[in-house]
Design an enzyme around this catalytic site. Structure first.
Site, PDB file in Angstrom:
ATOM      1  N   LYS A  14       0.839  -1.214   0.000  1.00 15.82           N
ATOM      2  CA  LYS A  14       0.000   0.000   0.000  1.00 15.82           C
ATOM      3  C   LYS A  14       0.868   1.257   0.000  1.00 15.82           C
ATOM      4  CE  LYS A  14      -2.086  -1.127   3.858  1.00 15.82           C
ATOM      5  NZ  LYS A  14      -1.394  -2.413   4.174  1.00 15.82           N
ATOM      6  N   ARG A  89      -9.839   1.104   8.182  1.00 17.47           N
ATOM      7  CA  ARG A  89      -9.364  -0.227   8.537  1.00 17.47           C
ATOM      8  C   ARG A  89     -10.399  -1.014   9.324  1.00 17.47           C
ATOM      9  NH1 ARG A  89      -3.568   0.379   8.669  1.00 17.47           N
ATOM     10  NH2 ARG A  89      -2.508  -1.450   9.441  1.00 17.47           N
ATOM     11  N   ARG A 128      11.953  -5.555   4.836  1.00 19.36           N
ATOM     12  CA  ARG A 128      11.642  -4.141   4.551  1.00 19.36           C
ATOM     13  C   ARG A 128      12.560  -3.204   5.349  1.00 19.36           C
ATOM     14  NH1 ARG A 128       5.694  -1.933   5.430  1.00 19.36           N
ATOM     15  NH2 ARG A 128       6.080  -2.668   7.534  1.00 19.36           N
ATOM     16  N   ARG A 161      11.063  -1.200  11.247  1.00 17.01           N
ATOM     17  CA  ARG A 161      10.019  -0.712  12.145  1.00 17.01           C
ATOM     18  C   ARG A 161       9.898  -1.586  13.386  1.00 17.01           C
ATOM     19  NH1 ARG A 161       5.012   0.410   8.175  1.00 17.01           N
ATOM     20  NH2 ARG A 161       3.976  -0.838   9.760  1.00 17.01           N
ATOM     21  N   ARG A 172      -0.642  -8.834  13.461  1.00 19.93           N
ATOM     22  CA  ARG A 172      -1.202  -7.850  12.515  1.00 19.93           C
ATOM     23  C   ARG A 172      -2.001  -8.552  11.416  1.00 19.93           C
ATOM     24  NH1 ARG A 172       4.021  -5.001  10.806  1.00 19.93           N
ATOM     25  NH2 ARG A 172       2.731  -3.889   9.318  1.00 19.93           N
TER      26      ARG A 172
HETATM   27  P1  AP5 Z   1       4.829  -1.577   1.823  1.00 24.49           P
HETATM   28  O1  AP5 Z   1       4.532  -0.699   0.664  1.00 24.49           O
HETATM   29  O2  AP5 Z   1       5.576  -0.982   2.985  1.00 24.49           O
HETATM   30  O3  AP5 Z   1       3.499  -2.320   2.339  1.00 24.49           O
HETATM   31  P2  AP5 Z   1       2.279  -1.767   3.192  1.00 24.49           P
HETATM   32  O4  AP5 Z   1       1.058  -2.464   2.688  1.00 24.49           O
HETATM   33  O5  AP5 Z   1       2.264  -0.260   3.199  1.00 24.49           O
HETATM   34  O6  AP5 Z   1       2.684  -2.354   4.616  1.00 24.49           O
HETATM   35  P3  AP5 Z   1       2.544  -1.762   6.088  1.00 24.49           P
HETATM   36  O7  AP5 Z   1       3.277  -2.753   6.989  1.00 24.49           O
HETATM   37  O8  AP5 Z   1       3.000  -0.344   6.170  1.00 24.49           O
HETATM   38  O9  AP5 Z   1       1.058  -1.872   6.306  1.00 24.49           O
HETATM   39  P4  AP5 Z   1       0.265  -1.890   7.578  1.00 24.49           P
HETATM   40  O10 AP5 Z   1      -1.070  -1.684   7.018  1.00 24.49           O
HETATM   41  O11 AP5 Z   1       0.405  -3.088   8.461  1.00 24.49           O
HETATM   42  O12 AP5 Z   1       0.984  -0.778   8.487  1.00 24.49           O
HETATM   43  P5  AP5 Z   1       0.519   0.676   8.932  1.00 24.49           P
HETATM   44  O13 AP5 Z   1       1.716   1.526   8.980  1.00 24.49           O
HETATM   45  O14 AP5 Z   1      -0.670   1.113   8.161  1.00 24.49           O
HETATM   46  O15 AP5 Z   1       5.634  -2.847   1.257  1.00 24.49           O
HETATM   47  C1  AP5 Z   1       6.129  -3.872   2.120  1.00 24.49           C
HETATM   48  C2  AP5 Z   1       7.462  -4.417   1.547  1.00 24.49           C
HETATM   49  O16 AP5 Z   1       7.208  -5.103   0.324  1.00 24.49           O
HETATM   50  C3  AP5 Z   1       8.508  -3.332   1.226  1.00 24.49           C
HETATM   51  O17 AP5 Z   1       9.767  -3.800   1.578  1.00 24.49           O
HETATM   52  C4  AP5 Z   1       8.374  -3.135  -0.304  1.00 24.49           C
HETATM   53  O18 AP5 Z   1       9.603  -2.757  -0.867  1.00 24.49           O
HETATM   54  C5  AP5 Z   1       7.953  -4.525  -0.765  1.00 24.49           C
HETATM   55  N1  AP5 Z   1       7.046  -4.489  -1.924  1.00 24.49           N
HETATM   56  C6  AP5 Z   1       5.997  -3.631  -2.128  1.00 24.49           C
HETATM   57  N2  AP5 Z   1       5.354  -3.916  -3.263  1.00 24.49           N
HETATM   58  C7  AP5 Z   1       5.983  -5.019  -3.798  1.00 24.49           C
HETATM   59  C8  AP5 Z   1       5.782  -5.803  -4.983  1.00 24.49           C
HETATM   60  N3  AP5 Z   1       4.777  -5.550  -5.839  1.00 24.49           N
HETATM   61  N4  AP5 Z   1       6.629  -6.845  -5.204  1.00 24.49           N
HETATM   62  C9  AP5 Z   1       7.634  -7.124  -4.340  1.00 24.49           C
HETATM   63  N5  AP5 Z   1       7.887  -6.407  -3.201  1.00 24.49           N
HETATM   64  C10 AP5 Z   1       7.080  -5.374  -2.931  1.00 24.49           C
HETATM   65  O19 AP5 Z   1      -0.014   0.400  10.420  1.00 24.49           O
HETATM   66  C11 AP5 Z   1       0.853   0.129  11.515  1.00 24.49           C
HETATM   67  C12 AP5 Z   1       0.035   0.100  12.806  1.00 24.49           C
HETATM   68  O20 AP5 Z   1      -0.573   1.389  13.034  1.00 24.49           O
HETATM   69  C13 AP5 Z   1      -1.137  -0.888  12.845  1.00 24.49           C
HETATM   70  O21 AP5 Z   1      -0.721  -2.188  13.231  1.00 24.49           O
HETATM   71  C14 AP5 Z   1      -2.069  -0.223  13.869  1.00 24.49           C
HETATM   72  O22 AP5 Z   1      -1.638  -0.473  15.196  1.00 24.49           O
HETATM   73  C15 AP5 Z   1      -1.886   1.257  13.583  1.00 24.49           C
HETATM   74  N6  AP5 Z   1      -2.883   1.812  12.605  1.00 24.49           N
HETATM   75  C16 AP5 Z   1      -2.588   2.369  11.403  1.00 24.49           C
HETATM   76  N7  AP5 Z   1      -3.706   2.777  10.792  1.00 24.49           N
HETATM   77  C17 AP5 Z   1      -4.733   2.450  11.605  1.00 24.49           C
HETATM   78  C18 AP5 Z   1      -6.156   2.606  11.511  1.00 24.49           C
HETATM   79  N8  AP5 Z   1      -6.731   3.168  10.421  1.00 24.49           N
HETATM   80  N9  AP5 Z   1      -6.920   2.152  12.541  1.00 24.49           N
HETATM   81  C19 AP5 Z   1      -6.353   1.599  13.628  1.00 24.49           C
HETATM   82  N10 AP5 Z   1      -5.013   1.431  13.785  1.00 24.49           N
HETATM   83  C20 AP5 Z   1      -4.210   1.863  12.778  1.00 24.49           C
END
Ligand code: AP5
Length: 222
Positions: A14, A89, A128, A161, A172
């Site tokens: 994402k 989410r 990552r 992270r 997660r």
């Molecule tokens: P990346 O682009 O970083 O993936 P992502 O989907 O953004 O992963 P996140 O871990 O950031 O998502 P998340 O939803 O768990 O975390 P968030 O920060 O929102 O890609 C991942 C890896 O794959 C990278 O190394 C990249 O290079 C590689 N890659 C990408 N595309 C590829 C491809 N096509 N092919 C090969 N490799 C590829 O949330 C963190 C925490 O915050 C949550 O656990 C929660 O506690 C809190 N939180 C955040 N938002 C909310 C909400 N709305 N409500 C409640 N709690 C929330």
């Protein structure tokens, strides 16, 4: 003006795709996780409340997220569209966004679901590396920075992270299945859901998403 939501499990790409959309269309990439991590880093009241949930891999309570996102979506740069990454989410968050948009007589153009299987997610998240300053995302094998450990875009030192420990990643994924996956049906019922195979390489995913964006724009101007 385009308003897009990116949905998918942790590590589905994402953030990577939202950055590409931001660069191509000049719309802000609004990531709830980045906003929360900035609050944790600055030790704000919100950051202090959110950190224990994030460390355990659980969702931060809806009321905290909704206030934070309402403030962010009110900022001037978000009035010309945005790409949302990590929000909504839960069904409650999706309903709140829908009500907000309805009040403004606006709607989403597309909700794009990045489908990636669990074994690939575990591989991605363990390799990552993230820039704590500009939020650029890398992978040690598939998308390494030019200079090891250093962000290509801003020169900051890359980090892993806090929520990338295997047991937190598993939690997660569980939380995603229980609380976020139901949004696929929520948006399918509204005719907004588009699915993209998230395993086909970053550039191919970019191309697939661009086709969807072009299609939704054409539909709006018909
Ligand atoms: P990346 O682009 O970083 O993936 P992502 O989907 O953004 O992963 P996140 O871990 O950031 O998502 P998340 O939803 O768990 O975390 P968030 O920060 O929102 O890609 C991942 C890896 O794959 C990278 O190394 C990249 O290079 C590689 N890659 C990408 N595309 C590829 C491809 N096509 N092919 C090969 N490799 C590829 O949330 C963190 C925490 O915050 C949550 O656990 C929660 O506690 C809190 N939180 C955040 N938002 C909310 C909400 N709305 N409500 C409640 N709690 C929330």
């Amino acid at each position: 003006m385009i308003r897009i939501v990116l949905l998918g499990p942790p590590g589905s790409g994402k953030g990577t795709q939202a950055s590409a959309l931001e660069a191509k269309h000049g719309i802000p990439h609004i990531a709830s996780g980045d906003l929360l991590r900035a609050n944790v880093k600055e030790n704000t009241a919100l950051g202090q409340q959110a950190k224990p949930y994030m460390d355990r891999g659980e969702l931060v309570p809806d009321e905290l997220i909704l206030d934070m996102m309402a403030a962010r979506l009110s900022e001037p740069d978000a009035q010309q569209g945005y790409v949302l990454d990590g929000f909504p989410r839960t069904v409650a968050q999706a309903e709140s966004l829908e009500q907000r948009l309805a009040k403004l007589d606006q709607g989403l153009d597309a909700v794009i679901y990045l489908a990636v299987p669990e074994d690939e997610i575990l591989r991605r998240l363990s390799g990552r590396r993230t820039c704590p300053e500009c939020h650029a995302v890398y992978h040690v094998d598939t998308m390494p920075p030019q200079k090891e450990g250093i962000c290509d875009k801003c020169g900051a030192k890359l980090i892993q992270r806090d929520d990338e420990k295997p047991e937190v990643i598993r939690k997660r994924l569980e939380v995603y299945t229980e609380q976020t996956r139901p949004l696929l049906e929520f948006y399918r019922q509204r005719g907004l859901l588009e699915e993209v195979d998230g395993t086909i390489g970053v550039e191919n995913v970019v191309r697939e998403i661009e086709k969807i964006v072009a299609g939704s724009r054409a539909a709006v101007s018909e």
